[in-house]
Design a protein around this motif. Structure first.
Motif, mmCIF file in Angstrom:
data_model
loop_
_atom_site.group_PDB
_atom_site.id
_atom_site.type_symbol
_atom_site.label_atom_id
_atom_site.label_comp_id
_atom_site.label_asym_id
_atom_site.label_seq_id
_atom_site.Cartn_x
_atom_site.Cartn_y
_atom_site.Cartn_z
ATOM 1 N N VAL A 222 -1.512 87.862 45.598
ATOM 2 C CA VAL A 222 -2.050 86.897 44.808
ATOM 3 C C VAL A 222 -1.158 86.958 43.366
ATOM 4 C CG1 VAL A 222 -3.887 86.432 42.927
ATOM 5 C CG2 VAL A 222 -4.429 87.496 45.123
ATOM 6 N N VAL A 223 -0.494 85.731 43.403
ATOM 7 C CA VAL A 223 0.483 85.678 42.333
ATOM 8 C C VAL A 223 0.021 84.891 41.327
ATOM 9 C CG1 VAL A 223 2.742 85.761 43.920
ATOM 10 C CG2 VAL A 223 1.331 83.693 43.336
ATOM 11 N N GLU A 224 -1.135 84.041 41.510
ATOM 12 C CA GLU A 224 -1.763 83.373 40.252
ATOM 13 C C GLU A 224 -3.260 83.208 40.421
ATOM 14 O OE1 GLU A 224 -0.417 79.310 39.356
ATOM 15 O OE2 GLU A 224 1.546 79.774 40.342
ATOM 16 N N ALA A 225 -3.931 83.385 39.444
ATOM 17 C CA ALA A 225 -5.571 83.405 39.262
ATOM 18 C C ALA A 225 -6.009 82.734 38.213
ATOM 19 C CB ALA A 225 -6.070 84.635 39.830
ATOM 20 N N THR A 226 -6.917 81.706 38.352
ATOM 21 C CA THR A 226 -7.475 81.022 37.429
ATOM 22 C C THR A 226 -8.905 80.724 37.531
ATOM 23 O OG1 THR A 226 -6.812 78.696 37.848
ATOM 24 C CG2 THR A 226 -5.294 80.061 36.333
ATOM 25 N N ARG A 227 -9.976 80.659 36.550
ATOM 26 C CA ARG A 227 -11.262 80.274 36.743
ATOM 27 C C ARG A 227 -11.054 78.610 36.850
ATOM 28 N NH1 ARG A 227 -15.569 83.560 34.716
ATOM 29 N NH2 ARG A 227 -16.874 81.863 35.652
ATOM 30 N N LYS B 64 -18.758 80.765 39.399
ATOM 31 C CA LYS B 64 -18.409 81.679 40.563
ATOM 32 C C LYS B 64 -17.140 81.584 41.182
ATOM 33 C CE LYS B 64 -23.228 81.768 42.255
ATOM 34 N NZ LYS B 64 -24.174 81.534 43.507
ATOM 35 N N LEU B 65 -16.257 80.418 40.872
ATOM 36 C CA LEU B 65 -15.174 80.218 41.737
ATOM 37 C C LEU B 65 -13.959 80.599 40.850
ATOM 38 C CD1 LEU B 65 -16.042 76.886 43.253
ATOM 39 C CD2 LEU B 65 -16.019 78.810 44.359
ATOM 40 N N ILE B 66 -13.161 81.047 41.467
ATOM 41 C CA ILE B 66 -11.285 81.419 40.939
ATOM 42 C C ILE B 66 -10.626 80.746 41.942
ATOM 43 C CG2 ILE B 66 -9.877 83.281 40.656
ATOM 44 C CD1 ILE B 66 -12.062 85.019 40.010
ATOM 45 N N LYS B 67 -9.720 80.064 41.348
ATOM 46 C CA LYS B 67 -8.504 79.391 42.039
ATOM 47 C C LYS B 67 -7.310 80.342 42.155
ATOM 48 C CE LYS B 67 -5.485 76.241 40.326
ATOM 49 N NZ LYS B 67 -4.695 75.139 40.062
ATOM 50 N N LEU B 68 -7.010 80.994 43.573
ATOM 51 C CA LEU B 68 -5.898 81.792 43.683
ATOM 52 C C LEU B 68 -4.644 81.224 44.411
ATOM 53 C CD1 LEU B 68 -8.286 84.363 45.360
ATOM 54 C CD2 LEU B 68 -7.227 84.624 43.155
ATOM 55 N N ILE B 69 -3.612 81.553 43.884
ATOM 56 C CA ILE B 69 -2.576 81.054 44.613
ATOM 57 C C ILE B 69 -1.982 82.482 45.225
ATOM 58 C CG2 ILE B 69 0.100 80.416 44.514
ATOM 59 C CD1 ILE B 69 -2.132 78.400 43.709
ATOM 60 N N VAL B 70 -1.942 82.522 46.667
ATOM 61 C CA VAL B 70 -1.469 83.747 47.256
ATOM 62 C C VAL B 70 -0.367 83.525 48.114
ATOM 63 C CG1 VAL B 70 -2.397 85.320 49.481
ATOM 64 C CG2 VAL B 70 -4.045 84.116 47.726
#
Length: 108
Positions: free
Chosen positions: A19-24, A30-36
């Motif tokens: 995981v390099v980025e994570a934002t609500r 409930k959701l988180i946007k992840l850049i993997v």
């Protein structure tokens, strides 16, 4: 529980990601946007982890990703994979000894 054949299992592209980025996700509890980072590419994955994890705690974690899941729009954002976790109270599946050398490796 239904059984799957070894051939069905081999069709799954399960990889180690970081995981390099994570934002609500705005407007969602409930959701988180992840850049993997999957090694050869980075993927946006939308995950229902916000009730259990803070986005900043996910950055830098090594996670197990189902990479060949058909993309799906969730709250207007495209999710390009799935982070594997336990179901009831999500515990992320990860690797015992993390390291960037494992990013993109296939799980078999």
């Amino acid at each position: 529980m239904s059984l799957v054949s070894l051939e069905d299992f081999k069709r799954l592209d399960i990889r180690i990601g970081k995981v390099v980025e994570a934002t609500r996700v705005e407007g969602s509890r409930k959701l988180i946007k992840l850049i993997v980072d999957l090694g050869a590419e980075k993927r946006q994955i939308i995950a229902g982890l916000a009730e259990f994890y803070r986005p900043e705690d996910l950055v830098g974690k090594y996670v197990v990703v189902l990479a060949n899941l058909q993309p799906k729009k969730i709250m207007g954002l495209e999710s390009q994979g799935m982070i594997l976790a336990t179901c009831d109270r999500p515990v992320l599946l990860s690797i015992e000894k993390g390291g960037d050398e494992h990013v993109g490796e296939r799980v078999c």
